[in-house]
Design a protein around this motif. Structure first.
Motif, short mmCIF file in Angstrom:
data_model
loop_
_atom_site.label_atom_id
_atom_site.label_comp_id
_atom_site.label_asym_id
_atom_site.label_seq_id
_atom_site.Cartn_x
_atom_site.Cartn_y
_atom_site.Cartn_z
N ALA A 281 0.82 -1.21 0.00
CA ALA A 281 0.00 0.00 0.00
C ALA A 281 0.85 1.26 0.00
N TRP A 282 1.99 1.25 0.67
CA TRP A 282 2.77 2.48 0.80
C TRP A 282 3.21 3.06 -0.55
N PRO A 283 3.82 2.28 -1.47
CA PRO A 283 4.18 2.88 -2.77
C PRO A 283 2.96 3.40 -3.54
N GLN A 284 1.83 2.71 -3.41
CA GLN A 284 0.63 3.18 -4.11
C GLN A 284 0.16 4.52 -3.56
N THR B 265 1.84 12.12 -4.90
CA THR B 265 2.91 12.93 -5.49
C THR B 265 2.89 12.96 -7.00
N GLY B 266 2.20 11.99 -7.63
CA GLY B 266 2.20 11.93 -9.08
C GLY B 266 3.44 11.28 -9.67
N ASN B 267 4.30 10.71 -8.84
CA ASN B 267 5.51 10.05 -9.31
C ASN B 267 5.29 8.54 -9.36
N PRO B 268 6.17 7.80 -10.08
CA PRO B 268 6.01 6.34 -10.15
C PRO B 268 6.15 5.70 -8.78
N GLN C 43 -4.63 11.78 -12.09
CA GLN C 43 -3.53 11.99 -13.02
C GLN C 43 -3.83 13.13 -13.98
N ALA C 44 -5.05 13.19 -14.48
CA ALA C 44 -5.42 14.29 -15.37
C ALA C 44 -5.34 15.64 -14.66
N LEU C 45 -5.71 15.65 -13.37
CA LEU C 45 -5.61 16.89 -12.59
C LEU C 45 -4.16 17.33 -12.47
N ARG C 46 -3.27 16.39 -12.14
CA ARG C 46 -1.85 16.75 -11.99
C ARG C 46 -1.24 17.21 -13.30
#
Length: 433
Positions: free
Chosen positions: A66-69, A75-78, A274-277
């Motif tokens: 869950a943490w990476p997700q 943050t919008g990062n991978p 994602q579209a918002l970022r």
């Protein structure tokens, strides 16, 4: 350790395939509150020497997944770039574990879990820009097409219930959902989701106090009653139904329908985030702006927006990075005593208040030196970047005329005719208007 304390208390009463809540007594707030981040639909399959050991290992595994997700969502990062945290650090951030479904034997645990993170403790890993990553209120239309009939809010459909179950605690989206009362269901139907009548949309958005509309479409194709189901899902934005993403999911039995719809909701929410970022959720000005005011009203708007100690402005904020750059530039401008965010609309137009310690003419001059310009636009004053052809704002001239005790009088020089744009200074703080 929180999870260990939880297991010691309730580990003996968990049995069979159940849906229950596993929360730490002092974790604070459930997933639906504003004090927690929730990452749902974590599938685990872990073996151990005993049932309790397998369950504990499964909870730990859910935290690690869950943490990476969560970090990527905020943050919008991978997800691969998320900070590597050990189990102790994750334990300190996790406020609880929700068991959505589980099966276990003497040495194996299979479940679908939701991990609830404490907002304050987890937030320190996200950076300063995350706090501003929030959309304006968006009216949600969950359109379901099943057996040839399309519904939105007319009935408590499985698709509508899936959105009701979803808790966007870690989502940047602010969804506005209608009720199933007759008035709302008549107004917000499947036909309306594809209708581009701007006047009607303005009335609808004003009714629900929303800035724009998001349409989440789900179409179910059933092979036979109780058998396999194929779901086709589309996320759209705006009255023109601009498509943002499209995908398909399939299940072997209709008993798994809720799980499929929950997964689809999470993917659609991620697509909207994602579209918002990326700045693609720009609000259509025709949805929120009335007819253009007469020309002679513009000076009145400008004067009412300016006071002796500050000025309120509109500023385009397509994303959080743009707003951070604008705020940084304003705070470093001489005579600016404060910058207050009145309302934030990522992907649209935000409202700010600039406090200044000198005259309004000095504020205009100092902003000009930073490559910024204030002018009158629709809805009042707006802050924008300088463009080619803008006249140079002259430096106010201080005269030596004494006024009641020796104070000087600042007299601005009238703006000259159009002159070439001065070289230097920031040119990319704000997008073109």
């Amino acid at each position: 350790m929180r999870v260990v304390r939880f297991l010691a208390i309730v580990g003996v009463v968990l049995c069979g395939a159940v849906a229950s809540r596993a929360q730490d007594g002092d974790g604070g707030g459930d997933g639906g509150s504003g004090s927690a981040f929730v990452v749902s639909n974590i599938d685990v399959d872990v073996a151990g020497k005993s049932t309790d050991e397998a369950r504990l290992a499964a909870f730990r595994e859910a935290q690690r997944q869950a943490w990476p997700q969560l970090w990527a969502r905020m943050t919008g990062n991978p997800p691969a770039q998320a900070p590597k945290l050990n189990d102790g650090a994750l334990d300190s951030m996790v406020a609880g574990i929700e068991v959505d479904a589980e099966r276990f034997s003497l040495k194996r645990y299979i479940g679908r879990l939701s991990v609830i993170f404490d907002r304050v403790r987890a937030g320190k890993y996200f950076g300063n820009d995350v706090a501003t990553m929030s959309s304006p209120p968006m009216l949600l239309l969950p359109v379901l097409t099943d057996a040839g009939a399309s519904t939105v809010y007319e009935t408590q459909s499985p698709w509508l219930r899936a959105w009701s179950r979803y808790r966007p605690g870690s989502s940047p989206m602010q969804y506005v959902r209608a009720t199933t009362v007759v008035g709302d269901s008549v107004l917000l139907n499947a036909y309306q989701s594809r209708r581009d009548d701007r006047a009607l949309w303005r009335n609808i958005l004003n009714r629900f106090r929303a800035a724009d509309v998001l349409t989440a479409e789900a179409k179910l194709d059933r092979t036979y009653p109780g058998g396999p189901v194929i779901g086709s899902f589309v996320a759209r934005h705006g009255p023109d139904a601009t498509e943002l993403t499209r995908f398909r999911l399939q299940i072997r039995s209709s008993t798994q329908l809720d799980r499929m719809l929950d997964q689809a909701v999470s993917r659609i929410d991620a697509a909207y985030g994602q579209a918002l970022r990326e700045g693609r959720l720009r609000s259509d000005p025709t949805l929120t702006a009335d007819l253009a005011p007469p020309v002679n009203l513009a000076p009145v708007i400008a004067m009412t927006a300016v006071s002796a100690s500050g000025v309120e402005l509109n500023v385009a904020t397509p994303d959080a990075t743009t707003w951070s750059s604008v705020e940084s530039a304003l705070r470093s401008t001489p005579t600016v005593s404060g910058v207050t965010l009145v309302s934030l609309s990522l992907g649209g137009t935000s409202r700010i208040r600039i406090g200044h310690s000198d005259s309004y003419d000095w504020l205009l001059y100092n902003l000009d030196q930073r490559g910024l310009r204030i002018d009158v636009g629709e809805g009042g004053l707006r802050l924008r970047r300088k463009v080619a052809g803008d006249v140079v704002v002259p430096r106010p001239i201080v005269t030596e005329e004494a006024i009641d005790g020796g104070e000087t009088n600042v007299t601005p020089v009238p703006a000259p005719a159009a002159t070439p744009r001065p070289a230097g200074g920031p040119t990319n703080l704000l997008p073109e208007q």
